[in-house]
Design a protein around this motif. Sequence first.
Motif, PDB file in Angstrom:
ATOM      1  N   HIS A 120       0.818  -1.133  -0.065  1.00  0.00           N
ATOM      2  CA  HIS A 120       0.122   0.142  -0.092  1.00  0.00           C
ATOM      3  C   HIS A 120       0.899   1.247  -0.097  1.00  0.00           C
ATOM      4  CE1 HIS A 120      -1.893   3.105   2.299  1.00  0.00           C
ATOM      5  NE2 HIS A 120      -3.049   3.031   1.421  1.00  0.00           N
ATOM      6  N   SER A 132     -10.431   1.443  -2.140  1.00  0.00           N
ATOM      7  CA  SER A 132     -10.455   0.139  -1.200  1.00  0.00           C
ATOM      8  C   SER A 132      -8.888  -0.409  -1.286  1.00  0.00           C
ATOM      9  CB  SER A 132     -11.447  -1.038  -1.721  1.00  0.00           C
ATOM     10  OG  SER A 132     -10.943  -1.311  -3.240  1.00  0.00           O
ATOM     11  N   LYS A 135      -7.412  -2.559   1.809  1.00  0.00           N
ATOM     12  CA  LYS A 135      -8.042  -3.849   2.018  1.00  0.00           C
ATOM     13  C   LYS A 135      -7.484  -4.660   0.764  1.00  0.00           C
ATOM     14  CE  LYS A 135     -12.351  -4.466   0.636  1.00  0.00           C
ATOM     15  NZ  LYS A 135     -12.687  -5.348  -0.370  1.00  0.00           N
ATOM     16  N   ASP A 136      -7.575  -3.969  -0.393  1.00  0.00           N
ATOM     17  CA  ASP A 136      -7.069  -4.859  -1.683  1.00  0.00           C
ATOM     18  C   ASP A 136      -5.663  -5.106  -1.626  1.00  0.00           C
ATOM     19  OD1 ASP A 136      -9.853  -4.641  -2.627  1.00  0.00           O
ATOM     20  OD2 ASP A 136      -9.144  -2.835  -4.076  1.00  0.00           O
ATOM     21  N   LEU A 138      -3.992  -5.814   1.232  1.00  0.00           N
ATOM     22  CA  LEU A 138      -3.693  -6.921   2.378  1.00  0.00           C
ATOM     23  C   LEU A 138      -4.095  -8.346   1.707  1.00  0.00           C
ATOM     24  CD1 LEU A 138      -5.139  -5.019   5.478  1.00  0.00           C
ATOM     25  CD2 LEU A 138      -2.717  -6.021   5.042  1.00  0.00           C
ATOM     26  N   GLU A 139      -5.252  -8.010   1.030  1.00  0.00           N
ATOM     27  CA  GLU A 139      -5.857  -9.225   0.349  1.00  0.00           C
ATOM     28  C   GLU A 139      -4.979 -10.038  -0.770  1.00  0.00           C
ATOM     29  OE1 GLU A 139      -9.820  -8.877  -1.022  1.00  0.00           O
ATOM     30  OE2 GLU A 139     -10.556  -8.586   0.881  1.00  0.00           O
TER      31      GLU A 139
END
Length: 155
Positions: A120, A132, A135-136, A138-139
């Motif tokens: 990020h 997002s 979140k994206d 991390l996933e």
Amino acid sequence: MALGEDEASNIPICQKWVIPMVNEMLLDDTNVISVLLVDTEEWRHLLIDYMEHGKLLDDPKHCSKIRQRAPRFLYYKGTLYQRSFKEVLLRCLGEEEASQAMEEAHSGIDGAHQSGPKLHFQLKRMDYYWPSMVKDCLEYAKMCQACQFHANFIH
């Protein structure tokens, strides 16, 4: 072969269409399902419509949310940018562009298979933004097979 003036020829004419007309489809007693491919509404389009044309949705919650977010964005030459807190312009990406940017930053030429927060941070340094993003990232780091294979084992 050319026909003379005294010669005649029969040409059969088909009276049935290969694709039925709309009226014929309504008269038939069959079940017809039509499929219309609709593009998903991208988060950028709502802001661009508001900034360019002053268009808003009918929902009052969405209207107030877009009005509050719009001053932090800039639409210039067909590209949407977000002003960061340090007054740097971050290019706003769509879903496909975001996944391509994550792939390049994580495992591309400069990528070192960083964890989600580091990914990020690196994308922010590359001046990219989407809502997002955290979140994206991390996933994406959790789903990378190379990262999972070479990860430290916890005993």
